[in-house]
Design an enzyme around this catalytic site. Structure first.
Site, short mmCIF file in Angstrom:
data_model
loop_
_atom_site.label_atom_id
_atom_site.label_comp_id
_atom_site.label_asym_id
_atom_site.label_seq_id
_atom_site.Cartn_x
_atom_site.Cartn_y
_atom_site.Cartn_z
N SER A 77 -9.43 -1.08 7.66
CA SER A 77 -8.93 -1.08 6.29
C SER A 77 -8.22 -2.34 5.85
CB SER A 77 -8.01 0.13 6.08
OG SER A 77 -8.73 1.33 6.22
N SER A 117 -9.17 1.35 3.40
CA SER A 117 -8.38 2.13 2.47
C SER A 117 -7.29 1.31 1.76
CB SER A 117 -7.74 3.30 3.22
OG SER A 117 -6.85 2.83 4.23
N LYS A 142 0.84 -1.19 0.00
CA LYS A 142 0.00 0.00 0.00
C LYS A 142 0.88 1.24 0.00
CE LYS A 142 -3.81 1.81 2.93
NZ LYS A 142 -4.62 1.47 4.12
#
Length: 392
Positions: free
Chosen positions: A133, A109, A32
């Site tokens: 997330s 996210s 990420k």
């Protein structure tokens, strides 16, 4: 491998080989875009953030650990803007494709990391979990995912949001790979299996009836794997929505404190929903913060009581399958609030939680979560392995 699902950040793809002969040799991973990769900007899902911060000179601890173990890094993945999102939509870089349900969002996210693993573009991917997330994309995309015990993993080189809730985790498609990654990052092999199972009946009652029904076979299989009779319990006696309110009072305040210097200095561009959340965090009264801090202590006490050694608690990871892509903002807010009501215990209590894939509602994945006592991450991973073996 071509990015057919818009999982990776725009621009040239990075590739960094892992150490030869390590325990993860032959595996590929993505990260990420909150994790530092030396020589590559950390974008955080916002183009102005990348411009405002220096290019890192060292890898984040989790990235370096996987490289040292032999895994090959194959790219950085899209995240909700500055990690402030739960559905996976980014105004700058777009919404990654959820291959498990292409007309629906992937969850955020850690959206790009989940999308990349679900599409088979890498074997595993690093993400973060502050308010859900890792768990939410795991449920929506049909993946194994983990929110580790808060403080268990070194977050050096990770862009913060709300430090008292921030954690890092990983996604995989199968339990064997899930366990291999866990052994490296946790420094501990899976096991032992717990011997007692609690069912959070308030959480099952809060979920859509179709979700609760779809997860029942998994609950029964889980009881069989543990060779125990499940016992119904109320997870949040004060109310799931009350725990959610406490998390929504604490996390946005910390996020505002994290990003305030950047916002006041640079006046960056950001999506309206992100800006609105930060503004809300700047306006939470001290009295509300004090109440929320007390509720956090109550939540921690409740899970300590429910989860002595050898006991786990199960609940729906999300109250519904992934929402459709492109819904208007008024339709999304109540959905976010319901998701938070099933995820708030993570940030409030710091207990480890694993999403187990295996159920469908209208063709879209929904996950069953298991929560253990603090520090029992490896035991939860052992349960994931046993559940996969029992379903084969």
């Amino acid at each position: 491998m071509a990015d057919r699902v818009n999982a990776f950040v725009p621009g040239p793809r990075i590739r960094i080989p892992g150490r030869e002969g390590g325990p993860l040799a032959g595996l590929t991973f993505a990260v990420k875009d909150l994790f530092d990769v030396a020589g590559t900007p950390t974008g955080g899902g916002n183009h102005d953030w990348a411009k405002a911060n220096p290019v890192p000179e060292r890898h984040a601890w989790a990235v370096q650990s996987l490289l040292d173990a032999g895994a090959e890094l194959v790219g950085k993945t899209i995240t909700d803007e500055v990690s402030l999102g739960i559905l996976g939509e980014n105004a700058f870089d777009g919404t990654p494709l959820n291959t498990a349900a292409p007309d629906r969002v992937p969850g955020g996210s850690s959206s790009g990391s989940a999308a990349a693993v679900a599409a088979g573009l890498c074997d595993t991917a690093l993400g973060t979990d502050t308010g859900g997330s890792m768990r939410v994309p795991g449920s929506f995309c049909g993946l194994y995912s983990i929110r580790p015990t808060h403080g268990r993993l070194d977050l050096t080189g990770l862009m913060p949001q709300a430090p008292s809730s921030d954690t890092a985790g990983w996604f995989t498609r199968d339990a064997a790979t899930f366990a291999r990654i866990g052994t490296v990052l946790l420094g501990e092999a899976p096991g032992p299996l717990p011997t007692k199972l609690l069912v959070a009946v308030d959480a099952f009652g809060f979920a859509d009836p179709e979700v609760a029904a779809a997860l029942q076979p998994m609950v029964q299989r889980l009881a069989g794997v543990l060779d125990t009779t499940p016992r119904d319990e109320i997870m949040a006696p004060q109310g799931l929505s009350v725990w959610a309110r406490a998390q929504r009072s604490l996390q946005p305040v910390e996020a505002w404190q994290t990003f305030r210097p950047w916002i006041e200095r640079d006046n960056p561009r950001m999506a309206f929903s992100v800006a609105a959340g930060l503004i809300a965090g700047s306006q939470v009264p001290v009295s509300e913060q004090n109440w929320a801090a007390l509720m956090r202590e109550e939540a921690r006490a409740r899970l300590r009581y429910l989860l002595p050694p050898g006991t786990i608690l199960c609940l729906p990871t999300t109250p519904f399958p992934a929402p459709l892509r492109g819904l208007p903002m008024p339709a999304l807010r109540p959905m976010r609030d319901r998701i938070t009501s099933l995820c708030a215990q993570g940030g409030l209590t710091g207990h480890p939680q694993v999403n187990l894939p295996g159920a469908l509602v209208d063709g879209a994945p929904v996950g069953l979560s298991i929560i253990g006592g603090r520090g029992t991450d490896a035991s939860l991973i052992a349960v994931a392995q046993a559940m996969e073996a029992a379903s084969s």
